[in-house]
Design a protein around this motif. Structure first.
Motif: not given
Length: 228
Positions: A200-224
């Motif tokens: 289970d993978m989560y991303l805090i905020g919007n800074e993520f420069e690895l989208f081209e390398m990894f599938n962003p659909s596998k990562i859930k955006h969160i704020e807290n």
């Protein structure tokens, strides 16, 4: 079997491939040598055949045959989270700081971190995964810390082998949280293994420069923290 894998882990200095080949080829086991090896260890250890060995690692590719450790081994029984972030994290600093504060106050997860992580001042239960021999590290005098290595004694493995240790970082974690991740060795390897291990993978905020390398659909955006 525990003595067998311990013997080869020490003989081949934690090198997974060499240990695996020795077991596969039924290499001779020196019963007298293992007695001396045990006496010379300055740490505790668990093998993949022991009840204390974490189930999470049994499910990954190339699980370490032996975990050498110092500290509170019971931390392995609790829920665990890996937090991957840069030290100089400006754009998501406020979100990350609040996330860590909430994590500490709620005390629901043990923090998994690589040896070179910046998260060393946080007053939180921590499992540190190190990528060289366990003897390089001092004994632990509190119950809130566990140091783990697949390398015994003062083994200093080649740098090319270091990324392999990140399979343990993500492998132990029940959840992996990312914050402002760039194309650095620690982040790329942790994320790559986490995806391979279906974490289970989560991303805090919007800074993520690895989208081209990894599938962003596998990562859930969160704020807290509450969105975990």
């Amino acid at each position: 079997m525990s003595d067998l894998v311990l013997y080869f882990s020490i003989k081949y200095e934690g090198n997974f491939n060499k240990i695996y080949k020795a077991l596969l080829n039924k290499e001779k086991f020196d019963k007298e040598a293992i007695i001396k090896m045990k006496e010379q260890l300055d740490c505790q250890y668990i093998t993949i055949f022991d009840d204390e060995y974490p189930d999470e690692l049994k499910e990954i590719n190339c699980p370490p045959f032996v975990l050498f450790y110092k500290g509170n081994i019971n931390l392995l029984k609790e829920k665990k989270m890996c937090l991957v972030s840069l030290e100089n994290n400006h754009s998501t600093k406020l979100l990350l700081d609040q996330f860590v504060k909430d994590m500490i106050s709620k005390d629901e997860f043990i923090l998994i971190r690589p040896d070179r992580s910046w998260l060393f001042d946080c007053k939180i239960k921590t499992i540190k995964i190190v990528d060289r021999g366990i003897s390089f590290y001092d004994d632990i005098e509190n119950n809130n810390t566990l140091i783990i290595s697949e390398y015994p004694n003062f083994v200093d493995p080649p740098k090319k082998n270091l990324p392999f240790s990140y399979r343990i970082v993500s492998g132990l974690a029940n959840k992996v949280v990312l914050a402002q991740c760039y194309d650095t060795n620690e982040e790329v390897m942790t994320i790559a293994f986490a995806i391979e291990q279906n974490k289970d993978m989560y991303l805090i905020g919007n800074e993520f420069e690895l989208f081209e390398m990894f599938n962003p659909s596998k990562i859930k955006h969160i704020e807290n923290y509450n969105e975990i």
